[in-house]
Design an enzyme around this catalytic site. Structure first.
Site, PDB file in Angstrom:
ATOM      1  CD  GLU A  48       9.469  -6.000   0.245  1.00  0.00           C
ATOM      2  OE1 GLU A  48       9.149  -5.969   1.438  1.00  0.00           O
ATOM      3  OE2 GLU A  48       9.720  -4.970  -0.415  1.00  0.00           O
ATOM      4  CD  GLU A  83       6.080  -4.089  -3.050  1.00  0.00           C
ATOM      5  OE1 GLU A  83       6.460  -3.245  -2.205  1.00  0.00           O
ATOM      6  OE2 GLU A  83       5.746  -5.249  -2.766  1.00  0.00           O
TER       7      GLU A  83
HETATM    8  C1  BGP Z   1       7.085  -3.498   0.856  1.00  0.00           C
HETATM    9  C2  BGP Z   1       5.963  -4.497   0.921  1.00  0.00           C
HETATM   10  C3  BGP Z   1       4.627  -3.987   0.648  1.00  0.00           C
HETATM   11  C4  BGP Z   1       4.405  -2.513   0.931  1.00  0.00           C
HETATM   12  C5  BGP Z   1       5.602  -1.626   0.714  1.00  0.00           C
HETATM   13  C6  BGP Z   1       5.485  -0.244   1.263  1.00  0.00           C
HETATM   14  O1  BGP Z   1       8.036  -3.802   1.796  1.00  0.00           O
HETATM   15  O2  BGP Z   1       6.156  -5.574   0.032  1.00  0.00           O
HETATM   16  O3  BGP Z   1       3.724  -4.874   1.243  1.00  0.00           O
HETATM   17  O4  BGP Z   1       3.694  -2.282   2.043  1.00  0.00           O
HETATM   18  O5  BGP Z   1       6.780  -2.192   1.172  1.00  0.00           O
HETATM   19  O6  BGP Z   1       5.766  -0.231   2.632  1.00  0.00           O
HETATM   20  P1  BGP Z   1       4.882   0.523   3.672  1.00  0.00           P
HETATM   21  O7  BGP Z   1       3.518  -0.042   3.485  1.00  0.00           O
HETATM   22  O8  BGP Z   1       5.458   0.218   4.998  1.00  0.00           O
HETATM   23  O9  BGP Z   1       4.960   1.963   3.307  1.00  0.00           O
END
Ligand code: BGP
Length: 491
Positions: free
Chosen positions: A200, A390
């Site tokens: 990201e 993701e």
């Molecule tokens: C993205 C990241 C991840 C992950 C995901 C979910 O931004 O790359 O590391 O954590 O989001 O977010 P969260 O964990 O805040 O629910």
């Protein structure tokens, strides 16, 4: 229904060392900023903690703030630091990989923790124990014919770089990153083919749009840091292409996808600018190998000197990536109407609420059509293979007495998104992989919670670090297993 997933499509799951691996001070690993970041909730911020020069403790919000003069990052008494344990992949990797294999994974996304390889970031030699750990992990994956997809930097750069060397604002960090990459490329040349240079990468500049009235002092360094990361990425992509022709190098961008709130042309224009600034600014630079034309306007807006960005044009050109990857959770809306309801919170994107969508318990809009829409848009623009690395639903799960978890809400979310990918494939998009986020429960990046679970596998661990760390298959485990076995035909 005819499904269009091609033969050899990669099905799997995604994780990151800082949220999953644990073993934070074992095996010679050095600390990362995530190790001095506290747990929180959806309504309270995660803090980064430190000790002032006079010995008093201090903290700042993880999404803003910096270390005061003379202070040192520190783990303080009275706080809980969930990333220290994550969900302990470090000691459970064999068991976990066996479970991924049982689901039928053909790809597993994980990150290498840079401070496990170079504990301070600028050490002369790499940490052998760290190198050995990932070698064992990759070998274990290959035992089951699972292709690793490796993120080189996912939120856990060595703390020493941050504290003493000026982090990514200092161009010297580029050389340290290159050295780290050269070591892992050579070490894992026969074990890893797919690499993502930064997770990201656009999160470096999200303050500009997402923090209301963000001060220029916060915005400007973000663009400097991001530029240095673009250069670092391009340099190692070029290096990989020259030395390891079998490698495939990708970018990874947070899917800040938005719609105009209305068909008012002013909303449409505002939304176009928002997507350019938050999403395509990075993809354009990393896939095409040069900054987009609209970047000039952005630099001017923030009083940034164009020549700073232009000086590395040749490097960017020589190191453009082979494929595009992004995270996709939610969409948001943009409008020029100041009275509009601003309580959507799509993946930190703080946009306007979309009246046509339902929202998760954490306020993220659930929008499978947005996945199809973004896949088409990205492919039209770049014409390179795409991975969705993701995606998923963060929700509260209940472990029943018989150790089952009935997560039908997650199954519906996943079904709808697999269907959207199928439609995008029929539209002609060259989508090659799907690795849903937190395929096994792990610590949330945004809130540090355990209760915000994404996994197909439940891990017994709570928000205070209490639990057996035992693993249990959720209903969604069996659903995904069937989806993979039928190559997306039975969902
Ligand atoms: C993205 C990241 C991840 C992950 C995901 C979910 O931004 O790359 O590391 O954590 O989001 O977010 P969260 O964990 O805040 O629910």
């Amino acid at each position: 229904m005819t499904m269009s997933f091609p033969k050899g499509f990669y099905w799997g799951g995604a994780t990151a060392a800082n949220q999953y691996e644990g073993g934070w001070n074992e095996g010679g690993r050095g600390p990362a900023k995530t190790d001095v970041t506290t747990g929180a909730t959806k309504d309270t911020p995660r803090y980064v903690t430190y000790i002032n020069a006079d010995g008093t403790p201090g903290k700042f919000n993880q999404f803003g703030g910096s270390l005061p003069e003379g202070a040192k990052y520190a783990v303080l008494d009275g706080y809980y630091y969930p990333n220290h344990i994550g969900t302990d992949f470090y000691h459970h990797y064999k068991e976990d990989i066996a479970l991924f294999a049982e689901m039928g994974y053909t790809m597993f996304r994980l990150s290498i923790s840079w401070p496990r390889i170079f504990p301070h970031g600028n050490d002369e030699k790499p940490n052998q124990e760290g190198l050995d750990f990932y070698r064992k992990v990759f070998e274990e994956l290959h035992k089951y014919n699972i292709e690793p997809l490796v993120t080189i930097s996912h939120y856990d750069d060595p703390l020493n770089i941050e504290e003493h060397l000026g982090g990514w604002e200092n161009p010297d960090t580029i050389g340290l990153y290159e050295k780290y990459c050269h070591v892992i490329f050579e070490e894992y040349r026969d074990l890893v083919k797919y690499w993502l240079t930064f997770n990201e990468i656009n999160s470096a500049i999200m303050f500009a749009s997402f923090v209301p009235n963000a001060p220029l002092e916060l915005i400007r360094p973000g663009y400097i840091r991001l530029h240095h990361q673009f250069v670092a990425s391009a340099k190692v992509v070029k290096y990989a292409h020259e030395h390891y022709p079998n490698f495939k190098m990708g970018c990874m961008i947070a899917g800040f996808i938005s719609y105009p709130l209305t068909c008012n042309p002013k909303d449409v224009l505002a939304n176009q600018a928002r997507i350019q600034d938050n999403f395509y600014y990075c993809g354009d630079t990393m896939v095409r190998g040069y900054y987009p034309s609209y970047a000039r306007k952005t630099w001017k807006r923030y009083g940034l000197d164009e020549s700073f960005f232009e000086k590395d044009a040749q490097i960017l050109k020589e190191g453009h990536v082979d494929f595009f990857s992004y995270s996709y959770y939610a969409t948001s809306c943009e409008t020029v109407d100041k009275e509009a309801k601003k309580d959507g919170a799509g993946n930190m994107s703080m946009g306007y609420k979309n009246p046509y969508l339902e929202y998760s318990e954490w306020g993220w809009a659930m929008d499978p059509d947005g996945l199809r829409y973004s896949l088409n848009d990205i492919y039209d623009r770049y014409q390179v293979p795409i991975m969705v690395v993701e995606n998923g639903l963060g929700a509260i799960d209940k472990l029943e007495d018989d150790h089952t978890v009935h997560d039908d809400y997650r199954i519906s979310y996943m079904k709808a998104h697999v269907k959207a990918m199928d439609e995008a494939l029929q539209d002609g998009v060259d989508l090659i992989a799907y690795t849903p986020w937190g395929c096994i429960d792990l610590v949330s990046a945004g809130t540090g919670e355990m209760r915000k679970r994404y996994g197909f596998i439940y891990v017994d661990m709570d928000d205070e670090g209490k639990g057996t760390l035992n693993r249990y298959r959720k209903d969604s485990f069996y659903w995904y297993q069937k989806c993979i076995a039928t190559n997306g035909e039975e969902i």
